[in-house]
Scaffold this motif. Sequence first.
Motif, mmCIF file in Angstrom:
data_model
loop_
_atom_site.group_PDB
_atom_site.id
_atom_site.type_symbol
_atom_site.label_atom_id
_atom_site.label_comp_id
_atom_site.label_asym_id
_atom_site.label_seq_id
_atom_site.Cartn_x
_atom_site.Cartn_y
_atom_site.Cartn_z
ATOM 1 N N ILE A 25 1.016 -1.093 -0.019
ATOM 2 C CA ILE A 25 -0.023 0.179 -0.272
ATOM 3 C C ILE A 25 1.107 1.717 0.208
ATOM 4 N N ALA A 26 -0.022 2.016 -0.883
ATOM 5 C CA ALA A 26 1.157 3.126 -0.726
ATOM 6 C C ALA A 26 2.786 3.168 -1.408
ATOM 7 N N TRP A 27 3.521 3.132 -0.376
ATOM 8 C CA TRP A 27 4.962 3.120 -0.220
ATOM 9 C C TRP A 27 5.747 2.251 0.753
ATOM 10 N N GLU A 28 5.369 0.936 0.733
ATOM 11 C CA GLU A 28 5.277 -0.207 1.390
ATOM 12 C C GLU A 28 4.477 -1.128 1.968
ATOM 13 N N GLY A 29 5.708 -2.148 1.491
ATOM 14 C CA GLY A 29 5.116 -3.691 1.112
ATOM 15 C C GLY A 29 5.330 -4.360 2.564
ATOM 16 N N GLN A 30 4.774 -5.623 2.865
ATOM 17 C CA GLN A 30 5.669 -6.867 3.369
ATOM 18 C C GLN A 30 5.151 -7.692 2.555
ATOM 19 N N ILE A 31 6.173 -8.627 3.586
ATOM 20 C CA ILE A 31 5.757 -10.635 3.182
ATOM 21 C C ILE A 31 6.171 -11.284 3.983
ATOM 22 N N SER A 32 5.639 -12.770 3.803
ATOM 23 C CA SER A 32 6.607 -13.641 4.978
ATOM 24 C C SER A 32 5.705 -15.237 4.402
ATOM 25 N N VAL A 33 6.264 -16.254 4.890
ATOM 26 C CA VAL A 33 5.703 -17.650 4.463
ATOM 27 C C VAL A 33 5.206 -18.012 6.238
ATOM 28 N N PHE A 34 3.769 -18.771 5.467
ATOM 29 C CA PHE A 34 3.787 -19.033 6.827
ATOM 30 C C PHE A 34 3.762 -21.051 6.434
ATOM 31 N N ASP A 35 4.316 -22.062 6.821
ATOM 32 C CA ASP A 35 4.021 -23.053 6.689
ATOM 33 C C ASP A 35 4.023 -24.508 7.159
ATOM 34 N N PRO A 36 2.649 -24.842 7.642
ATOM 35 C CA PRO A 36 2.078 -25.842 8.978
ATOM 36 C C PRO A 36 2.640 -26.972 8.798
ATOM 37 N N ARG A 37 3.731 -27.084 7.685
ATOM 38 C CA ARG A 37 5.216 -28.500 7.385
ATOM 39 C C ARG A 37 5.363 -28.417 8.991
ATOM 40 N N ARG A 38 6.154 -26.832 9.242
ATOM 41 C CA ARG A 38 7.336 -26.659 10.467
ATOM 42 C C ARG A 38 6.811 -26.358 11.841
ATOM 43 N N GLU A 39 6.901 -26.932 12.525
ATOM 44 C CA GLU A 39 6.834 -26.814 13.863
ATOM 45 C C GLU A 39 7.347 -25.417 14.705
ATOM 46 N N ASP A 40 8.377 -24.775 13.943
ATOM 47 C CA ASP A 40 8.566 -23.128 14.725
ATOM 48 C C ASP A 40 7.942 -22.483 13.608
ATOM 49 N N SER A 41 6.814 -22.902 12.930
ATOM 50 C CA SER A 41 6.162 -21.743 11.925
ATOM 51 C C SER A 41 5.103 -20.827 12.987
ATOM 52 N N PRO A 42 5.061 -19.552 12.849
ATOM 53 C CA PRO A 42 3.595 -19.366 13.272
ATOM 54 C C PRO A 42 2.497 -19.372 12.385
ATOM 55 N N CYS A 43 1.554 -18.724 12.202
ATOM 56 C CA CYS A 43 0.622 -18.936 11.059
ATOM 57 C C CYS A 43 0.168 -17.012 10.610
ATOM 58 N N LEU A 44 -0.574 -16.804 10.043
ATOM 59 C CA LEU A 44 -0.983 -15.225 9.612
ATOM 60 C C LEU A 44 -1.853 -14.823 11.331
ATOM 61 N N LEU A 45 -2.841 -15.629 11.693
ATOM 62 C CA LEU A 45 -3.746 -15.413 12.783
ATOM 63 C C LEU A 45 -2.817 -14.864 14.539
ATOM 64 N N CYS A 46 -1.506 -15.676 14.099
ATOM 65 C CA CYS A 46 -0.376 -15.045 15.233
ATOM 66 C C CYS A 46 -0.319 -14.352 14.651
ATOM 67 N N LEU A 47 -0.075 -13.807 13.569
ATOM 68 C CA LEU A 47 0.541 -12.495 13.251
ATOM 69 C C LEU A 47 -0.281 -11.082 13.477
ATOM 70 N N TYR A 48 -0.897 -11.824 13.060
ATOM 71 C CA TYR A 48 -2.472 -10.353 12.884
ATOM 72 C C TYR A 48 -3.599 -10.827 13.816
ATOM 73 N N PRO A 49 -3.599 -11.410 14.681
ATOM 74 C CA PRO A 49 -5.340 -12.005 15.746
ATOM 75 C C PRO A 49 -6.548 -11.064 15.624
ATOM 76 N N ASP A 50 -6.569 -9.894 15.461
ATOM 77 C CA ASP A 50 -6.935 -9.202 15.066
ATOM 78 C C ASP A 50 -7.544 -9.407 13.915
ATOM 79 N N THR A 51 -8.970 -9.830 13.815
ATOM 80 C CA THR A 51 -9.551 -10.183 11.973
ATOM 81 C C THR A 51 -10.385 -9.275 11.922
ATOM 82 N N SER A 52 -10.402 -8.426 11.689
ATOM 83 C CA SER A 52 -11.268 -7.107 11.528
ATOM 84 C C SER A 52 -10.785 -6.475 10.200
ATOM 85 N N ASP A 53 -12.094 -6.628 9.339
ATOM 86 C CA ASP A 53 -11.366 -6.313 8.124
ATOM 87 C C ASP A 53 -11.220 -5.119 7.426
ATOM 88 N N THR A 54 -10.614 -4.400 8.805
ATOM 89 C CA THR A 54 -10.566 -2.208 8.548
ATOM 90 C C THR A 54 -9.280 -1.780 7.445
#
Length: 247
Positions: free
Chosen positions: A153-182
């Motif tokens: 968005i605008a001038w900024e971006g972000q990227i990550s990989v979430f892999d359920p095959r790995r025990e050490d991987s968080p998921c997207l909800l771990c990163l963004y626990p607020d699920t409201s679409d704002t």
Amino acid sequence: MLSDTQLLRYSRQIFLPEIDIVGQEKLQASRVLILGLGGLGSPVALYLAAAGVGHLVLSDPDEVDVSNLQRQIVHRTDAIGMSKVESAKQTLLALNPDVQVTALQGVLDDAALLAEVRQADVVLAGTDNFSSRQAANRACWEAGVPLVSAAAIAWEGQISVFDPRREDSPCLLCLYPDTSDTALNCAETGVVAPLVGVIGTSMAMEALKLIVGVGEPLVGRLQLYDAKQGTWTTLRLRVDPACPVCR
């Protein structure tokens, strides 16, 4: 087996010892689900098709609008009014006729999304709809399929990989626990055209690494890109032990 024409087409990748013919055959045998054929999905689809991914499944509910053309490079002016998935399919097959492309117009409900995710080797989510990315996260965790998620968005971006095959991987909800679409979107805030190319091609690179099995994907790391400063910042992500999706 790769044909002589395919060996020539993909020769610059095959020259790389980390890929070689074995890796190229993995790409050819792979199936990738791309959610969103907008600014991020455009370079993702183009580079994965060019790289030789065998089957691309495209999902998007929208039609091509003139305002998309500033950054959504998989679409052309003569595609205005056409569904984005059909427009992208035409472009991808013109680029590489060896690639199989499945176009799914419309929003996938939870059951249809899970069915598609179960068939995929990698899922890439680059929609500006936060709830759809969380739906993809839930489906990927249930199916055990890695998810490459990004935003710009605008001038900024972000990227990550979430892999359920790995025990050490968080998921997207771990990163963004607020699920409201704002979340902000490009129609309201704006976006500089090459930004989505930078982030989208990074998504394609992560997908290629996951398929071939080379390097270290961005699992447990969130990369933030500031286009105005030309800088990347890496943040370490932690698993939420109370996460209802991945724990």
